[in-house]
Design a protein around this motif. Structure first.
Motif, mmCIF file in Angstrom:
data_model
loop_
_atom_site.group_PDB
_atom_site.id
_atom_site.type_symbol
_atom_site.label_atom_id
_atom_site.label_comp_id
_atom_site.label_asym_id
_atom_site.label_seq_id
_atom_site.Cartn_x
_atom_site.Cartn_y
_atom_site.Cartn_z
ATOM 1 N N GLN A 22 0.887 -1.206 -0.100
ATOM 2 C CA GLN A 22 0.005 -0.026 0.012
ATOM 3 C C GLN A 22 0.765 1.173 0.088
ATOM 4 O O GLN A 22 0.425 2.379 0.087
ATOM 5 C CB GLN A 22 -0.870 0.001 1.293
ATOM 6 N N SER B 208 2.517 4.420 -0.892
ATOM 7 C CA SER B 208 1.843 5.684 -1.892
ATOM 8 C C SER B 208 2.732 6.037 -3.035
ATOM 9 O O SER B 208 3.874 6.216 -2.799
ATOM 10 C CB SER B 208 1.852 6.975 -0.769
ATOM 11 N N GLU C 233 2.212 8.519 -4.579
ATOM 12 C CA GLU C 233 2.386 9.834 -4.687
ATOM 13 C C GLU C 233 3.536 10.154 -4.042
ATOM 14 O O GLU C 233 4.421 11.233 -4.246
ATOM 15 C CB GLU C 233 1.276 10.655 -4.159
ATOM 16 N N ARG C 234 3.809 9.419 -2.894
ATOM 17 C CA ARG C 234 5.212 9.655 -1.897
ATOM 18 C C ARG C 234 6.220 9.235 -2.707
ATOM 19 O O ARG C 234 7.379 9.795 -2.488
ATOM 20 C CB ARG C 234 4.812 9.019 -0.619
ATOM 21 N N ARG D 245 -0.440 0.046 -9.781
ATOM 22 C CA ARG D 245 0.463 -0.199 -8.723
ATOM 23 C C ARG D 245 0.923 -1.588 -8.994
ATOM 24 O O ARG D 245 2.091 -2.002 -8.245
ATOM 25 C CB ARG D 245 -0.438 -0.288 -7.410
#
Length: 187
Positions: A29, A31, A33-34, A53
């Protein structure tokens, strides 16, 4: 990767390195974006290289999955085919616990049902199938056992135990129960 500009190849390698660190810390999971922020690129750049993903996770685990497949290949010639299969499954379980997110990748798709060629699930399934077939042929594993059954068992144990204080010990106990059965010997 061939045919890409050198900056695109560098971005890919850098995003992948950041993703490996993030997945190790956060699991499947992590991120996206991170990952983009830490890599210093936009989220569109991450998605251009890894449209899903799952594609990102497959890339993160590819090299280590290849090592597991090489290990299965090395165990093919072991004298005790059941012990070789169990040893490989135990190593797969240990890796699934250590590499947070691998169990998630393997659980995204039924291992034999329309798995993408070259995916983690496909190559692990193929490697394990060789060991399983030999053990079945030697009549030391039930003939109705499929590789999907064994990998589902490993994935289930990894997912069920990953949040324990000592996931390795709990996973090992569950694995031993599954391999040896719950009935005492001679029952």
């Amino acid at each position: 990767m061939t045919g890409q500009r050198s900056d695109a190849r560098r971005n890919y390698a850098h995003i992948l390195a950041v993703a490996e660190t993030e997945v190790a810390a956060e699991g499947a999971q992590a991120s996206l974006e991170r990952i983009a922020r830490v890599a210093g690129v936009g989220s569109a750049t991450v998605r251009r290289h890894f449209p899903t993903r799952k594609a990102l996770l497959e890339a993160v685990f590819k090299q280590r999955v290849q090592a597991l497949c090489a290990r299965a290949h090395a165990l093919r010639e072991a004298t005790d085919s059941r012990a070789a299969l169990v040893e490989w499954l135990r190593e797969l379980l240990a890796y699934a616990l250590a590499a947070r997110g691998l169990a998630d990748v393997l659980s995204y798709e039924p291992l034999q049902d329309e798995a993408a060629e070259g995916s983690c699930a496909t190559v692990i399934g193929e490697a394990g199938s060789v060991l399983l077939r030999r053990a079945v042929d030697d009549r030391v594993v039930r003939a109705d056992t499929g590789i999907d059954d064994l990998l589902t068992l490993v994935v289930g144990i990894a997912l069920a135990t990953e949040n324990y204080t000592d996931p390795g010990a709990q996973a090992d106990r569950a694995f031993r129960l599954a391999v040896e059965g719950i009935a005492p010997a001679g029952a």
